[in-house]
Every structure is written in structure tokens, then in C-alpha cells.
Write an enzyme that holds these catalytic residues in place. Structure first.
Site, PDB file in Angstrom:
ATOM      1  N   LYS A   1       0.843  -1.210   0.000  1.00 51.95           N
ATOM      2  CA  LYS A   1       0.000   0.000   0.000  1.00 51.95           C
ATOM      3  C   LYS A   1       0.870   1.249   0.000  1.00 51.95           C
ATOM      4  O   LYS A   1       0.615   2.209  -0.719  1.00 51.95           O
ATOM      5  CB  LYS A   1      -0.950  -0.028   1.216  1.00 51.95           C
ATOM      6  CG  LYS A   1      -2.055  -1.059   1.039  1.00 51.95           C
ATOM      7  CD  LYS A   1      -2.879  -1.335   2.284  1.00 51.95           C
ATOM      8  CE  LYS A   1      -3.801  -2.531   2.013  1.00 51.95           C
ATOM      9  NZ  LYS A   1      -4.628  -2.938   3.138  1.00 51.95           N
TER      10      LYS A   1
ATOM     11  N   GLN B   1      -4.954  -1.883   9.322  1.00 48.83           N
ATOM     12  CA  GLN B   1      -4.773  -3.182   8.654  1.00 48.83           C
ATOM     13  C   GLN B   1      -5.351  -4.297   9.530  1.00 48.83           C
ATOM     14  O   GLN B   1      -5.043  -4.382  10.719  1.00 48.83           O
ATOM     15  CB  GLN B   1      -3.274  -3.416   8.383  1.00 48.83           C
ATOM     16  CG  GLN B   1      -2.966  -4.655   7.578  1.00 48.83           C
ATOM     17  CD  GLN B   1      -3.502  -4.618   6.139  1.00 48.83           C
ATOM     18  OE1 GLN B   1      -3.689  -3.548   5.559  1.00 48.83           O
ATOM     19  NE2 GLN B   1      -3.780  -5.770   5.585  1.00 48.83           N
TER      20      GLN B   1
ATOM     21  N   ASP C   1     -11.298   2.206   3.384  1.00 46.68           N
ATOM     22  CA  ASP C   1     -11.562   0.765   3.237  1.00 46.68           C
ATOM     23  C   ASP C   1     -13.041   0.497   2.922  1.00 46.68           C
ATOM     24  O   ASP C   1     -13.394  -0.591   2.473  1.00 46.68           O
ATOM     25  CB  ASP C   1     -11.245   0.045   4.562  1.00 46.68           C
ATOM     26  CG  ASP C   1      -9.896  -0.655   4.550  1.00 46.68           C
ATOM     27  OD1 ASP C   1      -9.478  -1.119   3.475  1.00 46.68           O
ATOM     28  OD2 ASP C   1      -9.271  -0.731   5.625  1.00 46.68           O
TER      29      ASP C   1
HETATM   30  N1  GUN Z   1      -6.563  -7.164   5.627  1.00 44.50           N
HETATM   31  C1  GUN Z   1      -6.709  -7.893   4.482  1.00 44.50           C
HETATM   32  N2  GUN Z   1      -7.306  -7.151   3.529  1.00 44.50           N
HETATM   33  C2  GUN Z   1      -7.546  -5.933   4.065  1.00 44.50           C
HETATM   34  C3  GUN Z   1      -8.134  -4.740   3.559  1.00 44.50           C
HETATM   35  O1  GUN Z   1      -8.578  -4.644   2.415  1.00 44.50           O
HETATM   36  N3  GUN Z   1      -8.184  -3.691   4.447  1.00 44.50           N
HETATM   37  C4  GUN Z   1      -7.719  -3.777   5.714  1.00 44.50           C
HETATM   38  N4  GUN Z   1      -7.823  -2.708   6.505  1.00 44.50           N
HETATM   39  N5  GUN Z   1      -7.171  -4.877   6.211  1.00 44.50           N
HETATM   40  C5  GUN Z   1      -7.089  -5.940   5.380  1.00 44.50           C
END
Ligand code: GUN
Length: 282
Positions: A52, A96, A119
Site C-alpha cells: 500500500k 490493517q 476501506d
Molecule cells: N486485511 C486484508 N485485507 C484488508 C483490507 O482490504 N483492508 C484492511 N484494513 N485490512 C485488510
């Protein structure tokens, strides 16, 4: 011959489009900023978070990151989110997942301001999606819609079957496909005669987290198959929820694993970050 839907290429196109938009914002002295919080040191999460950050860097989005220890208290995390919610120069906040068990995940998701919920997990974002209002959309289903649109696969009037009912993929996927005027069915672990239902699908979306679960017998001739799964088999090779080799001669289009849906999730997160700037540019 089936069309192989290339998520890597499509995500690169989206990231290049966003890069241009971010450059234009910079000319107006507006800098987009995403804050990523990781609690604990789950190795898979560390890779996702790093990807990211790299995507932010490529597009020109500023990224702030907080790497908090495993024993961080819920109170401390809530305080940090509260501080970031109030910070005008932070436009997106992402915690996350998964987070350590002693912290209530729902409480954390709800603490993030819906205006910074890139998200799309906040109940307000989910509610907005379900009643057709503008708001942040969960990145994986939003990425799937982009893939279908960019490959000129119309959803209008089509039988769309989703296997999996998670809050992050299955449910928002259903809402997005309804928005595109599809006829939508959601299947799950208690669905009876699964193959009978999935065989109705013009577009089959599979997000169940079971390696190579969907076989030839589950798929209609000429169907479009979208595979959200990601697993490592015994030879350390990546595979999806769909048995690709078993269905490839039957489908009209399919997303591979890797290189299908996966890369689209980060591209749509970046899209949501740029979208989060809309109030600032008005
Ligand atoms: N963990 C796995 N995929 C994601 C996601 O798309 N967003 C977040 N915040 N955590 C994750």
C-alpha cells in the site's frame, strides 16, 4: 478461447490515471494523505501494508504509517484514530486487519470517521452503498466492477451468482451488482445444491476461501468467472478458489490467480484516497 482478465494491467492503468489526478491536485497545492496503522507484526499484513505504501509513493499520495506493538491497548488505538480523524491534512485512515484479539475490531472500524474510511468498512459506508448513496466502497468488490466494466462485460440483466457472504466481499459485491441492474444471488456454506445455483450464473464471483473449490460442474458454458481466492498449494504455488485448469475450456472469461482480482484491491484503495479529496476541491 477464454479471455484472461488481466488485473495487473488494469490496476496499472488505474494507478496511472490516479497519478495524473494527484499531479493536478498538487498544482493546486492539495496533497492527498493516507495513514496506515498496523498493530502487531503479522508477516502477511506487513507485506500488504508495504504494498500500500509503495502504491502511494508511485501515485504521489503521501503515506503516514504507524507500526504499533502487539500489546497496544484498544484505548491507545482509539485515541490515535481520534487524533487522525481531527487532522485536516490526513484524508484516509486504514487499520490493517486482522488486529490482535484483545481489541474489538468492530469498535475500531466504527471509530474511523466515515469521511476518511477509505476501506469502506464503516457501517455508514456499508449503509450508503446499500441504499444507493455516494460513499466509500469496499476495495475488492469495487475492483471487480472496474474489471468487468473495462473488459466491456455488462452486468445489466445478467444472472450474477456470488459464492461467499463476507462483509468485505460477498455482501458489498451483491449491492454493487444490484446497482448495475444485475439479478443477484448469494450462496454460502449452507446453500443446498450449490452447483445447481452456480450453473445459472452468467457471471460467477467466488470468494469462499477454499482452494480450487469451484470445478467444471459448477460452471455454465460461456460464463464469466471472477476468482477472489488466494492460496498457496503444497508446491508453494498460488491458486484461487476456482480450479482454473478444470474450468478454462468452459468459460468465456476468467480472472487468473495471481494477477486477477488481487492487484485491483490496492488500485481501488488508491482510488478511494483520491476520492476522499473531493470535499477539499469543491
Ligand atoms: N486485511 C486484508 N485485507 C484488508 C483490507 O482490504 N483492508 C484492511 N484494513 N485490512 C485488510
Amino acid at each position: 478461447m477464454a479471455t484472461i482478465i488481466d488485473g495487473k494491467k488494469t490496476s496499472s492503468e488505474i494507478k496511472d490515471e490516479l497519478k495524473e489526478q494527484v499531479e493536478q491536485l498538487k498544482e493546486k497545492n492539495i496533497e492527498v494523505c493516507l495513514c496506515v496503522i498496523q498493530v502487531g507484526s503479522d508477516p502477511a499484513s506487513a507485506i500488504y501494508v508495504n504494498n500500500k505504501k509503495k502504491a502511494c509513493e508511485y501515485i504521489g499520495i503521501k503515506s503516514l504509517s504507524y507500526e504499533l506493538p502487539e500489546d497496544t491497548t484498544q484505548e491507545h488505538l482509539l485515541e490515535l484514530i481520534d487524533k487522525l480523524n481531527k487532522q485536516d491534512d490526513v484524508h484516509g485512515i486504514l487499520v490493517q486487519l486482522p488486529i490482535p484479539k484483545h481489541i474489538d475490531e468492530d469498535r475500531i472500524i466504527q471509530a474511523i470517521s466515515p469521511n476518511k474510511d477509505v476501506d469502506g468498512f464503516h457501517p455508514q459506508s456499508v449503509g450508503r452503498l446499500s441504499i444507493g448513496q455516494k460513499g466509500f466502497v469496499s476495495c475488492t468488490p469495487a475492483g471487480i466492477v472496474q474489471l468487468l466494466k473495462r473488459y466491456n462485460i455488462s452486468m445489466e440483466g445478467k444472472e450474477c451468482v456470488i459464492v461467499g457472504r463476507s462483509n468485505i466481499v460477498g455482501k458489498p459485491m451483491a449491492m454493487l451488482m444490484l446497482r448495475e441492474n444485475a439479478t443477484v444471488t448469494i450462496c454460502h456454506s449452507r446453500t443446498k445444491n450449490l452447483a445447481e445455483v452456480t450453473k445459472r450464473a452468467d457471471i460467477l464471483i467466488v470468494a469462499i476461501g477454499k482452494a480450487k473449490f469451484i470445478k467444471n460442474e459448477h460452471v455454465k458454458e460461456g460464463a464469466v468467472v471472477i476468482d477472489v481466492g488466494m492460496h498457496r498449494n503444497e508446491n508453494n504455488k498460488l491458486c484461487g478458489d476456482v480450479d482454473y485448469d478444470d474450468v478454462i475450456d468452459k468459460v468465456s472469461a476468467i480472472t487468473p490467480v495471481p494477477g486477477g482480482v488481487g492487484p485491483m484491491t490496492i488500485a481501488m484503495l488508491m482510488y478511494n484516497c483520491v476520492e476522499s479529496m473531493v470535499p477539499a476541491t469543491k
